[in-house]
Design a protein around this motif. Structure first.
Motif: not given
Length: 382
Positions: A308-330, A301-303
Motif C-alpha cells: 500500500r505504501d508503495r502504491g501497489m495493488p494490495f486488495k488481495r493481500q489486505s484480505s489475506v492479512a485480515k483472514l490469517v490474522a483474525t483466524d490466528a487470534a482466535m 499485514y506488514l507485507d
C-alpha cells in the motif's frame, strides 16, 4: 514481551515506542475494569489525539502524521490493541471514518472538519451496514432525498461501532435506485436532528466499545456534507474497507501477542511434578505453534502495508492479512486458555476475555468467508 521490529527509520521507532508507553501506562491498567463495567473509553481516544496518534496516515497540514506510512501506523495500532482491543479497534474505525474526507473531500471540506477529526476533538463512526445489507453492501436501503440544499435521510444503520458516542458518522446512503451506483457518502454530525442511537448491543466481548443501530428519521443533512459526487459512495466505502481490514489484522495480532505473552508468563511460573510446565514438551510445542501463528500473521499485514505504501495493488493481500490474522487470534487466544488450564477459564486472568474478544474480528470489516471470496475473485483476474 517486547516485539523486535525492523523499522524504516529512527522516527518510526520513536513513534512506536511512544505508542507502547501509552498502551502500557495509560491503557492496559484500565482495560479490564472498563470492559467489565461496559464503560466507553472516550478520554483515552482524546489522549491518543493529543499524542498525535489519532490521524497518523493523513496529511500533516490537517493534524495528521504526514509521512507516516501504513507499515508504521499498523504497528502503532498493534501496540495499542495488545493493551486494549476496544481502543485499538476504535482507532482503526476512526481512521477508516476519516478516509473519505481526507482522500476525496474538497479543500474547503478538509480545512473545516479534518483538523478536529485528526486532533481528537471529534471521534468518528462508519455507517455502512444495515440489517439487510451486511456482506452485500450494495443492497443498502437507507434513503437520502434531495430537498433544496439538504438531503433528508431516512433509514436504519446497524452494527455501528461508537454508535451513540461518536461525533460524526461517515454514512453511506441511497440517492438513486441504481444499485451500487446509486450510493452516496454523507458526513453526518452526531447532533443532527432526527438522528438517534438505538440501544447498545449486548455482546460477548469488546463490551467497552459501544455498538448500536443508528436511526435516521427525516434527518436533514446539508448537501455541502456530501463527500465526492452522487453515486461515489460505494466505491469510497469499499476502498476504505481494504485499508480498514489491515487495521483489523493489526489489532488481531496485538490481541494474539497479548494472549501469547500471558500464556508464556504463566507457564514459566506454574510448576507441576517438580518443574515449570513450560519445560514439558506437550506444552512447549503448543506455545511454539502459538508464537509461529503470531509472527506469521504479523508478516502478512506488514507485507500488505508495504505494498500500500508503495502504491501497489494490495486488495488481495489486505484480505489475506485480515483472514490469517483474525483466524490466528482466535486459535492463539483459545490455546492460551488451555495453557492456563482451570485458571484460564476464570476472570482472574485476562485470557478468557481475550478469547471472547477474538471472535468478532473474524466477523466485522467483512466476514472471513467474504475475505475468501475476495481472494478467490482476485486470483481469477490474475
Amino acid at each position: 514481551m517486547t516485539v523486535e521490529r525492523l523499522l524504516p527509520d529512527t522516527e518510526a521507532e520513536d513513534l512506536i515506542a511512544l505508542a507502547r508507553d501509552i498502551a502500557t501506562q495509560e491503557l492496559a491498567p484500565l482495560a479490564g475494569e472498563y470492559e467489565e463495567k461496559e464503560r466507553f473509553p472516550r478520554e483515552q481516544f482524546r489522549l491518543l489525539g493529543r499524542s498525535g496518534l489519532l490521524g497518523l496516515p493523513y496529511p500533516e497540514r490537517y493534524g495528521g502524521g504526514g509521512g507516516v506510512g501504513y507499515e508504521v501506523y499498523l504497528q502503532v495500532l498493534e501496540e495499542i490493541a495488545a493493551a486494549w482491543l476496544t481502543v485499538g479497534v476504535g482507532l482503526s474505525v476512526h481512521t477508516m471514518s476519516c478516509y473519505a474526507l481526507a482522500e476525496h473531500g474538497t479543500d474547503e471540506q478538509r480545512a473545516e472538519w479534518l483538523p478536529g477529526m485528526l486532533g481528537g476533538d471529534l471521534l468518528g463512526a462508519y455507517a455502512l451496514s444495515e440489517t439487510g445489507a451486511g456482506s452485500d453492501a450494495a443492497a443498502l436501503v437507507t434513503r437520502a432525498t434531495k430537498d433544496g440544499t439538504d438531503y433528508v435521510v431516512t433509514g436504519t444503520k446497524a452494527w455501528i461501532t461508537h454508535g451513540g458516542e461518536a461525533d460524526f458518522y461517515t454514512t453511506m446512503v441511497r440517492t438513486s435506485p441504481d444499485g451500487g451506483r446509486g450510493v452516496s457518502c454523507l458526513l453526518v454530525p452526531a447532533d443532527t436532528p432526527g438522528l438517534t442511537a438505538g440501544a447498545p448491543e449486548r455482546k460477548m466481548g469488546m463490551t467497552g466499545s459501544t455498538t448500536t443501530q443508528m436511526i435516521f428519521d427525516g434527518a436533514r443533512v446539508p448537501a455541502t456534507r456530501r463527500i465526492g459526487a452522487e453515486g461515489d459512495g460505494l466505491k469510497l466505502a469499499l476502498t476504505a474497507l481494504s485499508s480498514g481490514r489491515l487495521g483489523i489484522a493489526a489489532c488481531a495480532v496485538g490481541l494474539a501477542q497479548a494472549a501469547l505473552d500471558e500464556a508464556v508468563a504463566y507457564a514459566k511460573q506454574r510448576s507441576q511434578f517438580g518443574k515449570p510446565i513450560i519445560e514439558f514438551q506437550g506444552l512447549e510445542f503448543l506455545l511454539a505453534d502459538m508464537a509461529a501463528a503470531v509472527d506469521s500473521a504479523r508478516a502478512t499485514y506488514l507485507d500488505a502495508a508495504r505494498r500500500r505504501d508503495r502504491g501497489m495493488p494490495f486488495k488481495r493481500q489486505s484480505s489475506v492479512a485480515k483472514l490469517v490474522a483474525t483466524d490466528a487470534a482466535m486459535k492463539v487466544t483459545t490455546d492460551a486458555v488451555q495453557v492456563l488450564g482451570g485458571a484460564g477459564y476464570t476472570k482472574d486472568f485476562p485470557v478468557e476475555r481475550y478469547m471472547r474478544e477474538a471472535k468478532v474480528p473474524q466477523i466485522f470489516e467483512g466476514t472471513n468467508q467474504i475475505q475468501r471470496m475476495v481472494i478467490a475473485r482476485e486470483l481469477r483476474t490474475v
